[in-house]
Design a protein around this motif. Structure first.
Motif, PDB file in Angstrom:
ATOM      1  N   ALA A   1      40.147  35.408  43.178  1.00 59.47           N
ATOM      2  CA  ALA A   1      40.147  36.208  44.406  1.00 59.47           C
ATOM      3  C   ALA A   1      41.153  37.352  44.307  1.00 59.47           C
ATOM      4  O   ALA A   1      40.863  38.480  44.719  1.00 59.47           O
ATOM      5  CB  ALA A   1      40.457  35.327  45.606  1.00 59.47           C
ATOM      6  N   LEU A   2      42.327  37.093  43.750  1.00 60.97           N
ATOM      7  CA  LEU A   2      43.320  38.156  43.584  1.00 60.97           C
ATOM      8  C   LEU A   2      42.844  39.215  42.603  1.00 60.97           C
ATOM      9  O   LEU A   2      43.066  40.413  42.810  1.00 60.97           O
ATOM     10  CB  LEU A   2      44.656  37.562  43.129  1.00 60.97           C
ATOM     11  CG  LEU A   2      45.415  36.767  44.188  1.00 60.97           C
ATOM     12  CD1 LEU A   2      46.667  36.131  43.581  1.00 60.97           C
ATOM     13  CD2 LEU A   2      45.785  37.648  45.366  1.00 60.97           C
ATOM     14  N   LEU A   3      42.165  38.784  41.532  1.00 60.68           N
ATOM     15  CA  LEU A   3      41.617  39.735  40.564  1.00 60.68           C
ATOM     16  C   LEU A   3      40.563  40.623  41.219  1.00 60.68           C
ATOM     17  O   LEU A   3      40.572  41.843  41.047  1.00 60.68           O
ATOM     18  CB  LEU A   3      41.021  38.990  39.368  1.00 60.68           C
ATOM     19  CG  LEU A   3      40.338  39.850  38.322  1.00 60.68           C
ATOM     20  CD1 LEU A   3      41.371  40.707  37.603  1.00 60.68           C
ATOM     21  CD2 LEU A   3      39.591  38.989  37.326  1.00 60.68           C
ATOM     22  N   PHE A   4      39.669  40.012  42.004  1.00 61.25           N
ATOM     23  CA  PHE A   4      38.653  40.796  42.698  1.00 61.25           C
ATOM     24  C   PHE A   4      39.299  41.730  43.716  1.00 61.25           C
ATOM     25  O   PHE A   4      38.840  42.857  43.902  1.00 61.25           O
ATOM     26  CB  PHE A   4      37.641  39.870  43.379  1.00 61.25           C
ATOM     27  CG  PHE A   4      36.506  39.465  42.494  1.00 61.25           C
ATOM     28  CD1 PHE A   4      35.229  39.913  42.750  1.00 61.25           C
ATOM     29  CD2 PHE A   4      36.717  38.636  41.408  1.00 61.25           C
ATOM     30  CE1 PHE A   4      34.170  39.536  41.939  1.00 61.25           C
ATOM     31  CE2 PHE A   4      35.675  38.247  40.597  1.00 61.25           C
ATOM     32  CZ  PHE A   4      34.394  38.703  40.853  1.00 61.25           C
ATOM     33  N   LEU A   5      40.361  41.290  44.373  1.00 59.43           N
ATOM     34  CA  LEU A   5      41.060  42.140  45.333  1.00 59.43           C
ATOM     35  C   LEU A   5      41.679  43.349  44.637  1.00 59.43           C
ATOM     36  O   LEU A   5      41.553  44.481  45.101  1.00 59.43           O
ATOM     37  CB  LEU A   5      42.135  41.339  46.058  1.00 59.43           C
ATOM     38  CG  LEU A   5      42.911  42.064  47.140  1.00 59.43           C
ATOM     39  CD1 LEU A   5      41.992  42.451  48.290  1.00 59.43           C
ATOM     40  CD2 LEU A   5      44.040  41.202  47.654  1.00 59.43           C
ATOM     41  N   ILE A   6      42.317  43.118  43.499  1.00 58.22           N
ATOM     42  CA  ILE A   6      42.920  44.220  42.744  1.00 58.22           C
ATOM     43  C   ILE A   6      41.844  45.189  42.257  1.00 58.22           C
ATOM     44  O   ILE A   6      42.000  46.404  42.360  1.00 58.22           O
ATOM     45  CB  ILE A   6      43.761  43.669  41.574  1.00 58.22           C
ATOM     46  CG1 ILE A   6      45.004  42.961  42.126  1.00 58.22           C
ATOM     47  CG2 ILE A   6      44.148  44.774  40.601  1.00 58.22           C
ATOM     48  CD1 ILE A   6      45.763  42.153  41.093  1.00 58.22           C
ATOM     49  N   LEU A   7      40.721  44.645  41.740  1.00 57.53           N
ATOM     50  CA  LEU A   7      39.636  45.515  41.289  1.00 57.53           C
ATOM     51  C   LEU A   7      39.040  46.294  42.455  1.00 57.53           C
ATOM     52  O   LEU A   7      38.678  47.467  42.310  1.00 57.53           O
ATOM     53  CB  LEU A   7      38.554  44.700  40.594  1.00 57.53           C
ATOM     54  CG  LEU A   7      38.845  44.290  39.157  1.00 57.53           C
ATOM     55  CD1 LEU A   7      37.764  43.360  38.645  1.00 57.53           C
ATOM     56  CD2 LEU A   7      38.964  45.505  38.265  1.00 57.53           C
ATOM     57  N   GLY A   8      38.928  45.653  43.621  1.00 63.85           N
ATOM     58  CA  GLY A   8      38.428  46.358  44.800  1.00 63.85           C
ATOM     59  C   GLY A   8      39.320  47.516  45.182  1.00 63.85           C
ATOM     60  O   GLY A   8      38.832  48.592  45.535  1.00 63.85           O
ATOM     61  N   ILE A   9      40.624  47.319  45.096  1.00 63.93           N
ATOM     62  CA  ILE A   9      41.567  48.399  45.403  1.00 63.93           C
ATOM     63  C   ILE A   9      41.448  49.519  44.380  1.00 63.93           C
ATOM     64  O   ILE A   9      41.449  50.702  44.726  1.00 63.93           O
ATOM     65  CB  ILE A   9      43.008  47.848  45.476  1.00 63.93           C
ATOM     66  CG1 ILE A   9      43.136  46.928  46.696  1.00 63.93           C
ATOM     67  CG2 ILE A   9      44.026  48.973  45.529  1.00 63.93           C
ATOM     68  CD1 ILE A   9      44.420  46.128  46.738  1.00 63.93           C
ATOM     69  N   VAL A  10      41.293  49.143  43.095  1.00 65.15           N
ATOM     70  CA  VAL A  10      41.136  50.149  42.038  1.00 65.15           C
ATOM     71  C   VAL A  10      39.882  50.983  42.277  1.00 65.15           C
ATOM     72  O   VAL A  10      39.912  52.209  42.203  1.00 65.15           O
ATOM     73  CB  VAL A  10      41.093  49.467  40.650  1.00 65.15           C
ATOM     74  CG1 VAL A  10      40.599  50.425  39.576  1.00 65.15           C
ATOM     75  CG2 VAL A  10      42.465  48.933  40.279  1.00 65.15           C
TER      76      VAL A  10
END
Length: 100
Positions: A8-17
């Motif tokens: 979930a944190l990885l997807f959140l970071i990718l979403g922000i990117v």
């Protein structure tokens, strides 16, 4: 549950990117397109869809994480199913957008 939180944190970071427009290099094949096709290719729309997909996946994963916390297996399964459905829906949408 640690793996779900990390994902979930990885997807959140990718979403922000992707939301910041810094993920153009992650879209496969963009840099190999000829210049006339790059002019028609609206990377901002695809980046917006990618960021929406990532944020939606985080929400779906949160359902699964909540199911792990409260020990409700049906919530975990629901979170996984929703995540898969969101990914499939947005990949179809992004594929159609890139062919325009």
């Amino acid at each position: 549950m640690k793996a779900q939180i990390i994902a979930a944190l990885l997807f959140l970071i990718l979403g922000i990117v992707f939301a910041c427009g810094k993920g153009t290099f992650l879209i496969a094949g963009y840099n190999t397109l000829p210049e006339e096709k790059k002019a028609r290719y609206d990377a901002r729309k695809i980046l917006r869809d990618m960021s929406r997909m990532m944020f939606s996946c985080v929400g779906c994963m949160a359902v699964g994480i909540l199911g792990s916390i409260v020990d409700a297996p049906w919530l975990v399964v629901l979170g996984i199913v929703l995540t898969v459905l969101v990914i499939v829906f947005f990949l179809i949408r992004i594929n159609r957008e890139s062919k325009r």
